[in-house]
Each structure stands twice: as structure tokens, then as C-alpha cells.
Design an enzyme around this catalytic site. Structure first.
Site: not given
Ligand code: NAD
Ligand code: UDP
Length: 311
Positions: A11, A36, A56-57, A73, A145, A186
Site C-alpha cells: 500500500f 503486497g 525476500d529481504v 518498508l 510487530y 484494518r
Molecule cells: P503492506 O502490507 O501493504 O506493505 C508491505 C509490503 O512489504 C508488502 O508489499 C509485502 O509483500 C512486503 N513484504 C513483507 N515482508 C517482506 C519480505 N520479507 N521481503 C520483501 N517484501 C516483504 O503494508 P503498508 O501499510 O504499506 O506498510 C508498509 C510499511 O509501513 C510497513 O513497514 C509498516 O510497518 C509501516 N507502517 C504502516 C502503517 C499504516 O498505517 N499503513 C503505519 C505504521 C507503519
Molecule cells: N477496529 C475495529 N473494527 C474493525 C477493525 C479495527 O473496531 O473492523 C479497531 C481496532 O480494534 C483498533 C482501531 O480500530 O482499535 C484501529 O485498528 P487498525 O487495525 O486499523 O489499526 P491499528 O490497531 O494497527 O492502529
């Protein structure tokens, strides 16, 4: 300028690849597609400035090209994903981070770690500044995580101290927008997809827990600014506009012209943080950055995208 983006088919990573390409960079996207999808990068596959390597990283990688940036990421990111892939998540953030730090060091590239507000755990102070040390369970279900990201931050910081590596740690807060998977578990994609299917929205607990949602373009703009400067302590990137999950459900119900009480209450997952709100004055001062897209606009764009793609 050439950047390697791990997790680039996910994403956030795929939007980051798009913006880097727009800025004229060459981009190498490294992803094993565990969470992804090639669909996220399909529009770039014919671009000679873009290269996709399925990898794979956690395994070392040999990149022939010169690299200016390694942007790490790769990691499952939604609670549903990292609970399904606990060991993979811990590996991507530990072994994977080590491999990517080594790559950056060998290439003389700058490094950026995608860390998370989850390192604050269930925070006892709000908003969360970068100085807050967190309230994290090191054995609970979310620890796969949270602790993996804390380890990744520690490892990155040790590369800065040991090797003077130019490395940045970005702590992303909840981010949303087009290309989220409808079933990634999410809150935002769950609620939108449930509303589209005419199902009640599953609110966990009583919905009083809060989150602060940042639109994807704002996060990516912040990341691109951050990767270019030198700062060796973590920087929060998020939108301080905080709402409760029950309020989020009401907003989504209203967008779909449903009764705002169209909600099904479900048990609160263990260790679910009660509050989360970024303090972003550091990012404002260092990057001259703050989020521009309000929640009303961002959620409408996201709903439109879901309707177009899944509708
Ligand atoms: P996502 O799952 O859409 O993207 C993660 C990507 O990493 C995927 O394409 C997956 O295939 C790839 N991946 C996972 N393990 C791998 C590996 N071992 N080797 C190669 N590729 C691998 O998630 P996202 O929401 O895009 O998150 C991206 C990054 O941002 C992550 O590190 C996540 O922890 C961080 N992050 C995201 C959020 C959010 O709200 N989306 C918030 C905080 C941090
Ligand atoms: N959550 C919820 N219903 C859902 C999915 C998530 O009430 O169907 C809640 C979850 O318990 C959390 C918040 O929404 O309190 C955000 O969850 P999300 O998984 O989006 O992100 P994170 O917990 O990693 O912040």
C-alpha cells in the site's frame, strides 16, 4: 538519483514508488508479495526507470546498480496480517532490516526505516512525542510487530553510531487511502467494505479507542522530504486529527447513507491501544511539513477508489 524501495508493491510502498518516479528518480522495488500485490505496481512495469525484483529481504540481495537511497518498508503491517505471519514479521524487521542496512552501508546510500506509532504501544501519554518511550508488552500478540519495529529502530541506531550511516527512522501513524486491501482487517477498509456489502460495521470494544488517520499522499510527501535531510533520531509522521473508532464508523455509515447505528460490537482484541495521536512539531520544524488532506476529503477519495475497484 536511484532508490531501492523494499515493500514497494504494498500500500504505502507503491505510492512512494509512484512519487519517486514522478520526481525523476530510478526506482528498484523489492518485494516478496506476502501482503503486497503486483497490481499495485502494474502501471509502472513498462517504465524503464522502474524495476521490480521479487525477493525476500530476509535473504541477502545483490544489486548491481549504484544506490542513493534504501527505503525499507517491507513488513506485514495490519494486525490481521502480522498475526497471520508472526515469524515472517519478526524476520522482515530484524534479519530484513540488517540486510538492508548492510546494503545501504556497502552502497554508500542513505537509509530510511519505516517504523510505526506501534512502538509507543498502549501509550500512557497523549499526544505521543518522539521522546515518549512507550508502554509495550514484549510477549503479547501484538509484540511480534511492536517489538520487531523497536528492534529495527535499535539496529538502525546502532548502524548510525557504529558506521556513521546516514539513516532516518520515520514513525508512521495510521495511514489510509487507495490501494488498501479490502480484507486487510484494518478499521478503514473493513468499514468501507462492510458498508459496501450492506453489513453492519464491526466496532471492537465500545469504540471509544482513538486513532489519528493520515492520508497516503501526506505521508509520502513527508517521507520524501525526510529521506533527503540528515537527522539521526526518530521523526513522527502522522495527522494529529484524532477520532474515536465509533465516530469513524458513524462517518462511514453516513457516507453510505446508512443509519449511523449500523454497527455490530465485537470483542476488543488483546492489547489494543486506547489512544494514539502524533505530536508532529519535530517534522514541522525539520521538514516544513504538515498534513494537507483533511479526513473528509481523504475518506471520500478512499471510498471512491473502493467503489471503482471493488464495486
Ligand atoms: P503492506 O502490507 O501493504 O506493505 C508491505 C509490503 O512489504 C508488502 O508489499 C509485502 O509483500 C512486503 N513484504 C513483507 N515482508 C517482506 C519480505 N520479507 N521481503 C520483501 N517484501 C516483504 O503494508 P503498508 O501499510 O504499506 O506498510 C508498509 C510499511 O509501513 C510497513 O513497514 C509498516 O510497518 C509501516 N507502517 C504502516 C502503517 C499504516 O498505517 N499503513 C503505519 C505504521 C507503519
Ligand atoms: N477496529 C475495529 N473494527 C474493525 C477493525 C479495527 O473496531 O473492523 C479497531 C481496532 O480494534 C483498533 C482501531 O480500530 O482499535 C484501529 O485498528 P487498525 O487495525 O486499523 O489499526 P491499528 O490497531 O494497527 O492502529
Amino acid at each position: 538519483m536511484r532508490a531501492l524501495v523494499t515493500g514497494g508493491a504494498g500500500f504505502i510502498g507503491s505510492h512512494l514508488c509512484d512519487e519517486l518516479l514522478k520526481a525523476g528518480a530510478d526506482v528498484i522495488c523489492l518485494d516478496n508479495l506476502i501482503t503486497g500485490s503486483e497490481e499495485n505496481i502494474a502501471h509502472n512495469l513498462g517504465n524503464s526507470s522502474f524495476k521490480f525484483i521479487k525477493h525476500d529481504v530476509c535473504r541477502p540481495v545483490n544489486i548491481e546498480e549504484k544506490l542513493d537511497y534504501v527505503l525499507h518498508l517491507a513488513s506485514p503491517a495490519s494486525p490481521k496480517d502480522y498475526l497471520k505471519y508472526p515469524i515472517e514479521t519478526m524476520n522482515a524487521n530484524s534479519v530484513g532490516t540488517l540486510n538492508m542496512l548492510e546494503l545501504a552501508r556497502k552502497k554508500g546510500a542513505s537509509f530510511l526505516l519505516a517504523s510505526t506509532s506501534e512502538i509507543y504501544g498502549d501509550p500512557l501519554v497523549s499526544p505521543q512525542t518522539e521522546e515518549y518511550l512507550g508502554n509495550v508488552s514484549c510477549t503479547g500478540p501484538r509484540s511480534v510487530y511492536d517489538e520487531a519495529k523497536r528492534f529495527a529502530e535499535a539496529l538502525t541506531s546502532s548502524y548510525v553510531r557504529e558506521f556513521s550511516l546516514d539513516a532516518k527512522i520515520a514513525r508512521f501513524f495510521n495511514t489510509y487511502g487507495p490501494r488498501m486491501r479490502k480484507n486487510d482487517g484494518r478499521a478503514i477498509p473493513n468499514f468501507i467494505w462492510q458498508a459496501m456489502k450492506n453489513d453492519p460495521l464491526t466496532v471492537y470494544g465500545n469504540g471509544s479507542q482513538t486513532r489519528s488517520f493520515c492520508y497516503i499522499s501526506d505521508l509520502v510527501n513527508g517521507l520524501i522530504k525526510l529521506m533527503k535531510i540528515k537527522v539521526d533520531s526518530p521523526v513522527n509522521l502522522g495527522n494529529p486529527c484524532e477520532i474515536s473508532i465509533l465516530e469513524l464508523a458513524r462517518i462511514v455509515n453516513r457516507l453510505f447513507n446508512k443509519n449511523e447505528n449500523n454497527v455490530s460490537y465485537q470483542p476488543l482484541p488483546q492489547d489494543d491501544p486506547k489512544q494514539r495521536r502524533p505530536e508532529i512539531s519535530k517534522a514541522k520544524a525539520l521538514l516544513d511539513w504538515e498534513p494537507k488532506i483533511g479526513f473528509d476529503e481523504g475518506i471520500k477519495n478512499t471510498v471512491e477508489w473502493f467503489r471503482r475497484v471493488y464495486g
